[in-house]
Design an enzyme around this catalytic site. Structure first.
Site, PDB file in Angstrom:
ATOM      1  N   ASP A  87     -47.549  30.557  -1.208  1.00  0.00           N
ATOM      2  CA  ASP A  87     -46.984  31.234  -2.367  1.00  0.00           C
ATOM      3  C   ASP A  87     -46.353  30.188  -3.286  1.00  0.00           C
ATOM      4  O   ASP A  87     -45.198  29.818  -3.128  1.00  0.00           O
ATOM      5  CB  ASP A  87     -45.941  32.259  -1.924  1.00  0.00           C
ATOM      6  CG  ASP A  87     -45.391  33.068  -3.098  1.00  0.00           C
ATOM      7  OD1 ASP A  87     -45.597  32.658  -4.254  1.00  0.00           O
ATOM      8  OD2 ASP A  87     -44.767  34.111  -2.854  1.00  0.00           O
ATOM      9  N   HIS A 130     -40.061  29.780  -7.771  1.00  0.00           N
ATOM     10  CA  HIS A 130     -39.409  29.335  -6.543  1.00  0.00           C
ATOM     11  C   HIS A 130     -39.124  27.828  -6.536  1.00  0.00           C
ATOM     12  O   HIS A 130     -38.534  27.323  -5.581  1.00  0.00           O
ATOM     13  CB  HIS A 130     -40.275  29.693  -5.334  1.00  0.00           C
ATOM     14  CG  HIS A 130     -40.502  31.167  -5.188  1.00  0.00           C
ATOM     15  ND1 HIS A 130     -39.474  32.063  -5.003  1.00  0.00           N
ATOM     16  CD2 HIS A 130     -41.644  31.911  -5.231  1.00  0.00           C
ATOM     17  CE1 HIS A 130     -39.966  33.292  -4.916  1.00  0.00           C
ATOM     18  NE2 HIS A 130     -41.278  33.224  -5.063  1.00  0.00           N
TER      19      HIS A 130
END
Length: 266
Positions: free
Chosen positions: A173, A178
């Site tokens: 991911d 992030h």
């Protein structure tokens, strides 16, 4: 977005062959909080693969749906996750997964897309909350269960670490929010935040220990993501144990982070 949200109900996302080796499984264990002394999670000679590793292996499916134009990937968020374990993951190898969109729920101003990934080893189901996709006259779907009045019997503290999101994203991911402060701020957050699946998986290790189980013996897992967790936060976990299973709630910095959590170990 491409078409109305209800056009995606029953959509087949195809088949995808997953391949990994022992190094990937060990890297995953370290990324969700395993220590260097957890030899059966981080040492290839004794390796047992954490079942939640399946959730990184199957990340291709919700990503495929977003890339196909079902929803705006810049505003959609991961609402909840379910995992049913059918068999232990092998230490390494390849196997096929198939994915589909069994449901799209109409929440008015938003829609919830369910993405189910199936294999011989697991069934994993994502719920993706997509603002601006609702209002198509569809079924609202099941309501969120009310939180019970039971008082937690036990509490756990689960630390996260500053580099955890940077490490976890290497497993599949790689959404920019992030790791990139600008992308995180565009998503409405003050900085890069931890993947919800990382937070959820991190809780299963100390939870298993609390129940006298091994984390690789996880059979079912579920949780709803209520607020972001930032690398370095300490997760406060309230636990209602029931033999080899438990319900749990997670807060971070005083705010609910994971609600409606449940896990069982075989």
């Amino acid at each position: 977005m491409t078409g109305n949200a209800d056009e995606w109900i029953g959509h087949e996302l195809g088949k995808h062959t997953i391949s990994y080796d022992e190094r990937d499984a060990i890297l995953y264990a370290l990324a969700v909080g395993a220590g260097a002394d957890d030899l059966d999670l981080v040492f290839e000679d004794r390796l047992r693969v954490l079942p939640t590793f399946a959730l990184t292996l199957a990340q291709w499916a919700p990503d495929t749906l977003g890339s196909a134009g079902a929803f705006d990937t810049s505003t959609a968020v991961h609402g909840s996750q379910r995992l049913q374990v059918l068999a232990p993951l092998p230490r390494s190898g390849s196997f096929d997964t198939v994915a589909s969109v069994p449901h799209v729920w109409d929440k008015g101003r938003a829609a919830i897309f369910e993405v189910a990934v199936e294999s011989d080893y697991f069934v994993a189901t994502w719920s993706i909350f997509a603002p601006g996709c609702g209002g198509f006259g569809g079924d609202r779907g099941p309501s969120t269960p009310e939180r019970g009045e039971e008082v937690a019997d036990r509490s756990l503290q689960v630390p996260t670490f500053p580099t955890q999101a940077a490490l976890y994203r290497l497993l599949g991911d790689r959404h920019h929010m992030h790791i990139d402060p600008d992308a995180a701020q565009a998503a409405g957050q003050p900085g890069p935040f931890l993947h919800g699946l990382c937070s959820l998986a991190s809780v299963t290790l100390p939870l298993a220990a609390e129940l006298g189980a091994h984390p690789a013996d996880l059979t079912t897992l579920e949780g709803r993501f209520a607020a972001p967790v930032f690398p370095g936060d300490v997760l406060d976990v309230s636990v209602q144990p029931r033999d080899s299973s438990a319900r749990f709630e997670v807060t971070a910095d005083g705010r609910p982070a994971i609600t409606g959590g449940s896990a069982a170990f075989g």
